[in-house]
Design an enzyme around this catalytic site. Structure first.
Site, short mmCIF file in Angstrom:
data_model
loop_
_atom_site.label_atom_id
_atom_site.label_comp_id
_atom_site.label_asym_id
_atom_site.label_seq_id
_atom_site.Cartn_x
_atom_site.Cartn_y
_atom_site.Cartn_z
N ASP A 247 -7.12 4.48 12.25
CA ASP A 247 -5.63 4.87 11.96
C ASP A 247 -5.61 6.32 11.20
O ASP A 247 -4.94 7.26 11.36
CB ASP A 247 -4.80 3.87 11.52
CG ASP A 247 -4.44 2.81 12.64
OD1 ASP A 247 -4.31 3.21 13.59
OD2 ASP A 247 -4.06 1.74 12.12
N ASP B 263 0.80 -1.30 0.04
CA ASP B 263 0.16 0.00 -0.04
C ASP B 263 0.92 1.37 -0.03
O ASP B 263 0.64 2.16 -0.59
CB ASP B 263 -0.93 -0.09 1.07
CG ASP B 263 -2.02 -0.83 1.04
OD1 ASP B 263 -2.40 -1.26 -0.03
OD2 ASP B 263 -2.81 -1.17 2.03
N ARG C 119 0.50 6.14 16.56
CA ARG C 119 0.32 7.03 15.41
C ARG C 119 0.69 8.64 15.92
O ARG C 119 1.26 9.09 15.17
CB ARG C 119 -1.35 6.85 15.07
CG ARG C 119 -1.73 5.62 14.77
CD ARG C 119 -1.09 4.98 13.65
NE ARG C 119 -1.34 3.64 13.16
CZ ARG C 119 -0.40 2.80 12.67
NH1 ARG C 119 0.70 3.02 12.30
NH2 ARG C 119 -0.96 1.53 12.40
N SER D 98 -4.24 -8.04 7.98
CA SER D 98 -3.74 -7.13 8.04
C SER D 98 -3.16 -6.85 9.55
O SER D 98 -3.80 -7.10 10.63
CB SER D 98 -5.05 -6.00 7.96
OG SER D 98 -4.34 -4.66 8.34
N1 ARG Z 1 -8.36 -2.07 15.76
C1 ARG Z 1 -6.85 -1.29 16.05
C2 ARG Z 1 -7.03 -0.09 16.50
O1 ARG Z 1 -7.81 0.78 16.08
C3 ARG Z 1 -5.71 -1.74 15.38
C4 ARG Z 1 -5.72 -1.27 14.13
C5 ARG Z 1 -4.34 -1.89 13.51
N2 ARG Z 1 -4.28 -1.77 12.17
C6 ARG Z 1 -4.17 -2.80 11.30
N3 ARG Z 1 -3.65 -2.80 10.06
N4 ARG Z 1 -4.31 -4.13 11.79
O2 ARG Z 1 -6.33 0.50 17.14
#
Ligand code: ARG
Length: 427
Positions: A132, A22, A103, A184
């Site tokens: 994110d 990506d 983040r 993911s």
């Molecule tokens: N659901 C979790 C959060 O919002 C993890 C997101 C992580 N991203 C991923 N690509 N798995 O913090």
């Protein structure tokens, strides 16, 4: 979409780069669709990788004019995970905010890079469906409201991964040949988040191949592992009496707890964008340290502070989950939480055994546990006689209420409360 150049030079964009498909496609997309020079930033937040120099090389091969690899691990522990620890941060009482915590730190470096390289734009590779994107963009707006944000993944219209791969191949981007695991994944020091693939059916049991930090509890050692964690003002500072940095303690706890099959979560979580998602996590060190920290707070915090803090912790986790790390309320709550940690100094004993964790001891110079008050032995210094008057006054309003309801004809006060039909008694 194309950006105009003033002096023949292209405008610049700073991109959060991971080395995956990506964000690699993002590099080309930003060049081709936006006519921008791309500066990639790779953050080392403790994720698993096969060498970030190779990730950098790939960014440059893909067309970035510069790629910065930044070791953010120390800052992540010292500035972010200390606050997370003070907040015992668990979103919806379960999820230790793995991705949500990294983040804002990554964003800080993106914004710094934008300033250093005179970039007008910041870009990320998040989809339009997750948390994110919100975290990156909210943090960018907080740190420099003048920067413009580009989210290529929300712009392009590849419906499937093969379509994206086709575009990538056509544009000379290296497409992963190995059949990548169909999940993911986002990971850092604080744990791993795994979603997608078969996990999207909440009834499917998580397959074993999603895990890398923890072993199956069934395969865990037959002997328990005991470890003592010491804290200084709420921050882990030693393991088994050996002084260590917080960063090293987290790394070590990940090994100890993960090696005992502790720290797997499988849950349904409410994303900010309104979607319930099925999430699996491995958070061995984070969960173990939070449990230890809570146990020490139980010993050291005065009751009202402890109880009030529970609500603050939930709000803190909700704010950080929702991308509001850099926000006035979150900062105000940090101040409250930091104040509560002044006396959270001491040691907790943990015992890991086949996927379980038990706190088996705690001690502190600031312990508010008073043996003379607590004991049922002859050392007992508690004023038993005082209890009678205390209870009489404690129960007084309830007693008056009960007397009134009975006088109004209720068979018992409880009956009135359950039925709740006040007019029966006022007629
Ligand atoms: N659901 C979790 C959060 O919002 C993890 C997101 C992580 N991203 C991923 N690509 N798995 O913090």
């Amino acid at each position: 979409m194309t950006q105009q150049t003033t002096d023949g030079q292209k405008d610049r964009v700073v991109l959060a780069y991971s080395g995956g498909l990506d964000t690699s496609v993002c590099i080309k997309w930003l060049q081709e669709q936006h006519n921008l020079d791309v500066i990639a930033v790779v953050g080392d937040v403790g994720q698993e990788h096969d060498g970030l120099e190779e990730v950098k090389a790939k960014a440059l091969r893909t067309g970035a004019i510069e790629c910065l690899v930044v070791d953010m691990r120390e800052a992540f522990a010292e500035e972010y995970l200390t606050r997370a620890m003070a907040a015992n941060s668990l979103y919806e009482n379960k999820y230790p905010l793995v991705s949500a915590l990294s983040r804002p730190l990554i964003t800080k470096h993106l914004v710094d890079a934008a300033h250093a390289y005179g970039a007008k734009y910041v870009a990320h590779g998040c989809t339009g469906k997750g948390n994110d994107q919100v975290r990156f963009e909210t943090s960018i707006m907080a740190l420099d409201p003048d920067l413009e944000i580009i989210a290529p993944v929300r712009e392009w219209d590849f419906n499937t991964r093969p379509q994206e791969m086709e575009w990538a191949a056509k544009h000379g981007i290296e497409v992963p040949t190995t059949n990548k695991k169909p999940y993911s994944i986002d990971d850092n020091l604080w744990g791993r988040a795994i979603e997608c693939g078969v996990l999207e059916d909440p009834w499917n049991e998580p397959p074993d191949d999603i895990y890398t930090m923890t072993i199956d509890p069934a395969d865990a050692p037959d002997e328990p592992t005991v470890v003592e964690v010491s804290f200084e003002q709420g921050v882990p500072c030693a393991l088994d009496g050996k002084k260590m940095s917080y960063l090293d303690i987290i790394l070590e706890m990940n090994k100890i707890a993960g090696g005992n099959g502790y720290g797997r979560l499988d849950l349904i979580e409410n994303r900010l964008v309104g979607v319930k998602s099925r999430e699996c996590y491995e958070v061995p060190g984070a969960l173990a340290l939070i449990e230890a920290h809570k146990a020490l707070e139980d010993l050291c915090l005065e009751r009202n502070v402890l109880h009030y803090k529970l609500g603050i912790e939930q709000e803190w986790a909700r704010l950080v989950y929702n991308g509001l790390w850099f926000s006035p309320l979150k900062e105000a709550l940090d101040a409250f939480l930091a104040h509560t940690q002044q006396c959270v100094t001491g040691t907790v004993r943990l015992r890991f055994y086949k996927g379980n964790l038990a706190v088996t001891g705690r001690k502190s110079d600031f312990s508010l546990y008073n043996y003379e008050l607590a004991t049922y032995d002859e050392a007992d210094a508690f004023d038993h006689a005082a209890a009678k008057g205390f209870i009489d006054l404690h129960a007084l309003t309830t007693k008056v209420w009960s007397q009134n309801r009975r006088a109004q004809g209720a068979q018992s006060a409880q009956f009135a409360a359950v039925e709740g039909t006040a007019d029966e008694f006022t007629a």
